[in-house]
Design an enzyme around this catalytic site. Sequence first.
Site, PDB file in Angstrom:
ATOM      1  CD  GLU A 180       1.232  -4.732  -6.687  1.00 21.65           C
ATOM      2  OE1 GLU A 180       0.529  -5.085  -7.665  1.00 21.65           O
ATOM      3  OE2 GLU A 180       0.733  -4.299  -5.634  1.00 21.65           O
ATOM      4  CB  SER A 225       6.426  -6.734 -10.315  1.00 18.15           C
ATOM      5  OG  SER A 225       5.030  -6.641 -10.169  1.00 18.15           O
ATOM      6  CE1 TYR A 239       6.333  -9.700  -5.506  1.00 19.93           C
ATOM      7  CE2 TYR A 239       4.985  -7.999  -6.534  1.00 19.93           C
ATOM      8  CZ  TYR A 239       5.805  -9.104  -6.637  1.00 19.93           C
ATOM      9  OH  TYR A 239       6.107  -9.611  -7.876  1.00 19.93           O
ATOM     10  CE  LYS A 261       9.300  -9.194  -7.595  1.00 19.72           C
ATOM     11  NZ  LYS A 261      10.271 -10.149  -8.145  1.00 19.72           N
TER      12      LYS A 261
HETATM   13  P1  NAP Z   1       5.667 -18.022  -8.092  1.00 23.29           P
HETATM   14  O1  NAP Z   1       4.905 -19.044  -8.861  1.00 23.29           O
HETATM   15  O2  NAP Z   1       5.143 -17.560  -6.780  1.00 23.29           O
HETATM   16  O3  NAP Z   1       7.154 -18.608  -7.892  1.00 23.29           O
HETATM   17  C1  NAP Z   1       8.052 -18.003  -6.984  1.00 23.29           C
HETATM   18  C2  NAP Z   1       9.279 -18.882  -6.875  1.00 23.29           C
HETATM   19  O4  NAP Z   1      10.174 -18.318  -5.886  1.00 23.29           O
HETATM   20  C3  NAP Z   1       8.983 -20.318  -6.388  1.00 23.29           C
HETATM   21  O5  NAP Z   1       9.851 -21.197  -7.054  1.00 23.29           O
HETATM   22  C4  NAP Z   1       9.342 -20.248  -4.920  1.00 23.29           C
HETATM   23  O6  NAP Z   1       9.659 -21.496  -4.347  1.00 23.29           O
HETATM   24  C5  NAP Z   1      10.555 -19.342  -4.994  1.00 23.29           C
HETATM   25  N1  NAP Z   1      10.944 -18.777  -3.699  1.00 23.29           N
HETATM   26  C6  NAP Z   1      10.144 -18.260  -2.752  1.00 23.29           C
HETATM   27  N2  NAP Z   1      10.879 -17.886  -1.680  1.00 23.29           N
HETATM   28  C7  NAP Z   1      12.161 -18.190  -1.968  1.00 23.29           C
HETATM   29  C8  NAP Z   1      13.385 -18.084  -1.252  1.00 23.29           C
HETATM   30  N3  NAP Z   1      13.436 -17.582  -0.015  1.00 23.29           N
HETATM   31  N4  NAP Z   1      14.524 -18.492  -1.857  1.00 23.29           N
HETATM   32  C9  NAP Z   1      14.495 -19.033  -3.103  1.00 23.29           C
HETATM   33  N5  NAP Z   1      13.364 -19.175  -3.822  1.00 23.29           N
HETATM   34  C10 NAP Z   1      12.209 -18.759  -3.256  1.00 23.29           C
HETATM   35  O7  NAP Z   1       5.908 -16.713  -8.977  1.00 23.29           O
HETATM   36  P2  NAP Z   1       5.802 -16.527 -10.571  1.00 23.29           P
HETATM   37  O8  NAP Z   1       4.425 -16.116 -10.893  1.00 23.29           O
HETATM   38  O9  NAP Z   1       6.421 -17.675 -11.229  1.00 23.29           O
HETATM   39  O10 NAP Z   1       6.707 -15.232 -10.759  1.00 23.29           O
HETATM   40  C11 NAP Z   1       8.114 -15.340 -10.989  1.00 23.29           C
HETATM   41  C12 NAP Z   1       8.779 -14.026 -10.598  1.00 23.29           C
HETATM   42  O11 NAP Z   1       8.227 -12.974 -11.380  1.00 23.29           O
HETATM   43  C13 NAP Z   1       8.580 -13.612  -9.156  1.00 23.29           C
HETATM   44  O12 NAP Z   1       9.747 -12.913  -8.752  1.00 23.29           O
HETATM   45  C14 NAP Z   1       7.418 -12.646  -9.215  1.00 23.29           C
HETATM   46  O13 NAP Z   1       7.467 -11.749  -8.130  1.00 23.29           O
HETATM   47  C15 NAP Z   1       7.681 -11.972 -10.536  1.00 23.29           C
HETATM   48  N6  NAP Z   1       6.515 -11.457 -11.258  1.00 23.29           N
HETATM   49  C16 NAP Z   1       5.443 -12.268 -11.493  1.00 23.29           C
HETATM   50  C17 NAP Z   1       4.379 -11.782 -12.226  1.00 23.29           C
HETATM   51  C18 NAP Z   1       3.172 -12.644 -12.526  1.00 23.29           C
HETATM   52  O14 NAP Z   1       2.135 -12.087 -12.905  1.00 23.29           O
HETATM   53  N7  NAP Z   1       3.284 -13.961 -12.417  1.00 23.29           N
HETATM   54  C19 NAP Z   1       4.417 -10.471 -12.720  1.00 23.29           C
HETATM   55  C20 NAP Z   1       5.543  -9.690 -12.482  1.00 23.29           C
HETATM   56  C21 NAP Z   1       6.593 -10.190 -11.757  1.00 23.29           C
HETATM   57  P3  NAP Z   1       8.477 -22.499  -3.846  1.00 23.29           P
HETATM   58  O15 NAP Z   1       7.953 -23.190  -5.097  1.00 23.29           O
HETATM   59  O16 NAP Z   1       9.186 -23.408  -2.922  1.00 23.29           O
HETATM   60  O17 NAP Z   1       7.425 -21.647  -3.212  1.00 23.29           O
HETATM   61  O1  G4F Z   2      -4.079 -12.182  -8.563  1.00 22.73           O
HETATM   62  P1  G4F Z   2      -3.601 -11.161  -7.604  1.00 22.73           P
HETATM   63  O2  G4F Z   2      -3.289 -11.619  -6.234  1.00 22.73           O
HETATM   64  O3  G4F Z   2      -2.365 -10.461  -8.311  1.00 22.73           O
HETATM   65  P2  G4F Z   2      -1.624  -9.058  -8.074  1.00 22.73           P
HETATM   66  O4  G4F Z   2      -1.851  -8.521  -6.732  1.00 22.73           O
HETATM   67  O5  G4F Z   2      -1.985  -8.181  -9.226  1.00 22.73           O
HETATM   68  O6  G4F Z   2      -0.087  -9.498  -8.156  1.00 22.73           O
HETATM   69  C1  G4F Z   2       0.363 -10.373  -9.183  1.00 22.73           C
HETATM   70  O7  G4F Z   2       0.769  -9.596 -10.292  1.00 22.73           O
HETATM   71  C2  G4F Z   2       1.915  -8.756 -10.048  1.00 22.73           C
HETATM   72  C3  G4F Z   2       2.186  -7.992 -11.352  1.00 22.73           C
HETATM   73  O8  G4F Z   2       1.403  -6.824 -11.373  1.00 22.73           O
HETATM   74  C4  G4F Z   2       3.078  -9.636  -9.659  1.00 22.73           C
HETATM   75  F1  G4F Z   2       4.202  -8.882  -9.494  1.00 22.73           F
HETATM   76  C5  G4F Z   2       2.743 -10.379  -8.380  1.00 22.73           C
HETATM   77  O9  G4F Z   2       3.833 -11.260  -8.053  1.00 22.73           O
HETATM   78  C6  G4F Z   2       1.490 -11.227  -8.623  1.00 22.73           C
HETATM   79  O10 G4F Z   2       1.830 -12.216  -9.572  1.00 22.73           O
HETATM   80  O11 G4F Z   2      -4.686  -9.991  -7.478  1.00 22.73           O
HETATM   81  C7  G4F Z   2      -5.186  -9.315  -8.612  1.00 22.73           C
HETATM   82  C8  G4F Z   2      -6.321  -8.404  -8.193  1.00 22.73           C
HETATM   83  C9  G4F Z   2      -5.990  -7.495  -7.007  1.00 22.73           C
HETATM   84  O12 G4F Z   2      -6.465  -6.201  -7.275  1.00 22.73           O
HETATM   85  C10 G4F Z   2      -6.780  -8.082  -5.852  1.00 22.73           C
HETATM   86  O13 G4F Z   2      -7.191  -7.136  -4.867  1.00 22.73           O
HETATM   87  O14 G4F Z   2      -7.417  -9.221  -7.759  1.00 22.73           O
HETATM   88  C11 G4F Z   2      -7.971  -8.667  -6.587  1.00 22.73           C
HETATM   89  N1  G4F Z   2      -8.679  -9.708  -5.841  1.00 22.73           N
HETATM   90  C12 G4F Z   2     -10.003  -9.713  -5.571  1.00 22.73           C
HETATM   91  N2  G4F Z   2     -10.328 -10.783  -4.842  1.00 22.73           N
HETATM   92  C13 G4F Z   2      -8.125 -10.806  -5.297  1.00 22.73           C
HETATM   93  C14 G4F Z   2      -9.162 -11.492  -4.676  1.00 22.73           C
HETATM   94  N3  G4F Z   2      -6.863 -11.269  -5.306  1.00 22.73           N
HETATM   95  C15 G4F Z   2      -6.612 -12.459  -4.680  1.00 22.73           C
HETATM   96  N4  G4F Z   2      -5.362 -12.955  -4.704  1.00 22.73           N
HETATM   97  N5  G4F Z   2      -7.604 -13.156  -4.038  1.00 22.73           N
HETATM   98  C16 G4F Z   2      -8.896 -12.707  -4.000  1.00 22.73           C
HETATM   99  O15 G4F Z   2      -9.759 -13.348  -3.412  1.00 22.73           O
END
Ligand code: NAP
Ligand code: G4F
Length: 337
Positions: free
Chosen positions: A133, A131, A154, A158
């Site tokens: 992050e 990530s 988190y 990662k």
């Molecule tokens: P997500 O929608 O939160 O999905 C996370 C998945 O992990 C869900 O299927 C969840 O199951 C499963 N999970 C949670 N705890 C677990 C456990 N203990 N054992 C097995 N599975 C578990 O995340 P996403 O946005 O698809 O992201 C996919 C991956 O990419 C994650 O590793 C995330 O950290 C990483 N990532 C995401 C982003 C982004 O912007 N989306 C960016 C960089 C990296 P449930 O459905 O039951 O909750």
């Molecule tokens: O949508 P966010 O919660 O995503 P964040 O923290 O960037 O993390 C996501 O992206 C990562 C990749 O860089 C992934 F690895 C991670 O698993 C996840 O998918 O927050 C985005 C921004 C932050 O700066 C937060 O402080 O939005 C700001 N924010 C402002 N108000 C909020 C809110 N975030 C959330 N979730 N809820 C709010 O009300």
Amino acid sequence: MGKTALITGVTGQDGSYLAELLLSKGYTVHGLVRRSSSFNTERVDHIYQDPQTANRSFVLHHADLSDGVALVNLLRDIRPDEVYNLGAQSHVRVSFDAPLYTGDVTGLGALRLLEAIRASGVDTRIYQASSSEMFGSTPPPQNEQTPFHPRSPYGAAKVFAYWTTVNYREAYDMFAVNGILFNHESPRRGETFVTRKITRAVARIKAGLQDHLYLGNLDAVRDWGYAPEYVDVMWRMLQQDEPTDYVVATGVAATVREFVESSFSHAGLDWTEHVRYDAKYERPSEVDALIGDASKAHDLLGWKPSVLVAELAQIMVDADIRQVEDQLAGATVRIDR
Ligand code: NAP
Ligand code: G4F
């Protein structure tokens, strides 16, 4: 014979899009689902196949990234050609409330899976969902050479998973790669991440179901892309001759405030009349700015994003408006395909 893949996190946003992509390429896809007291497979219900189906191409298994023995058994049974580790406690704000759990699943979970591959003796390739992050407070633009400085449990978990993946590649000659993905979103994004929280609120405000949206820091800068395009690049990484790590991003920056403005204006609403501040949504330590340089993925994988932040906001608002309209019409609500 088509290939076989195992996806952890198959019920999540990315897992569901990746499962669709691999099925469309002729893979047999196995997904790891954690046990829940209610159904947690909504994002993959449309591709679900009953256990009675002959020669199933999509198979779900109960297991958990906290259970290393279950992972070994699963790998021995399935013998996948490719493993995609997408499972994680993926919410940054929640990781401050549940740091040990996040470290266990998001960090150690990756190590358990890598060890399970070794223990099972299966010859496979593995993708680790790293990530942006991890870059934390290191200023943008960020690429594969940028030092990590995580700002959350988190992010730290990662970083552990990232280096563990690199170490297994170097120590055991495993085809193990990190995709360092910047934020990517879609109509399937979890409702508590900021983009979906905003677009869902826009739809509900437009329908008269709520008046206000409470947010934290509006100044944070993110590089938001479109999730279906990001799962395609995961697959590309595992098709290369050599394993290496890649940044995946659009290179386009926007503040949370700008995402709010785009989303509300697309629905004909004035955001200043509806958005309120609540300190509850601030983080103890924030990541101020993430903007990726994905030149390596462009050059080596031929990957280029086409959906940028303004269009992304429109796609998500339109999908949430359709979902609210379905709800109000009493129709069976199905998540956007
Ligand atoms: P997500 O929608 O939160 O999905 C996370 C998945 O992990 C869900 O299927 C969840 O199951 C499963 N999970 C949670 N705890 C677990 C456990 N203990 N054992 C097995 N599975 C578990 O995340 P996403 O946005 O698809 O992201 C996919 C991956 O990419 C994650 O590793 C995330 O950290 C990483 N990532 C995401 C982003 C982004 O912007 N989306 C960016 C960089 C990296 P449930 O459905 O039951 O909750
Ligand atoms: O949508 P966010 O919660 O995503 P964040 O923290 O960037 O993390 C996501 O992206 C990562 C990749 O860089 C992934 F690895 C991670 O698993 C996840 O998918 O927050 C985005 C921004 C932050 O700066 C937060 O402080 O939005 C700001 N924010 C402002 N108000 C909020 C809110 N975030 C959330 N979730 N809820 C709010 O009300």
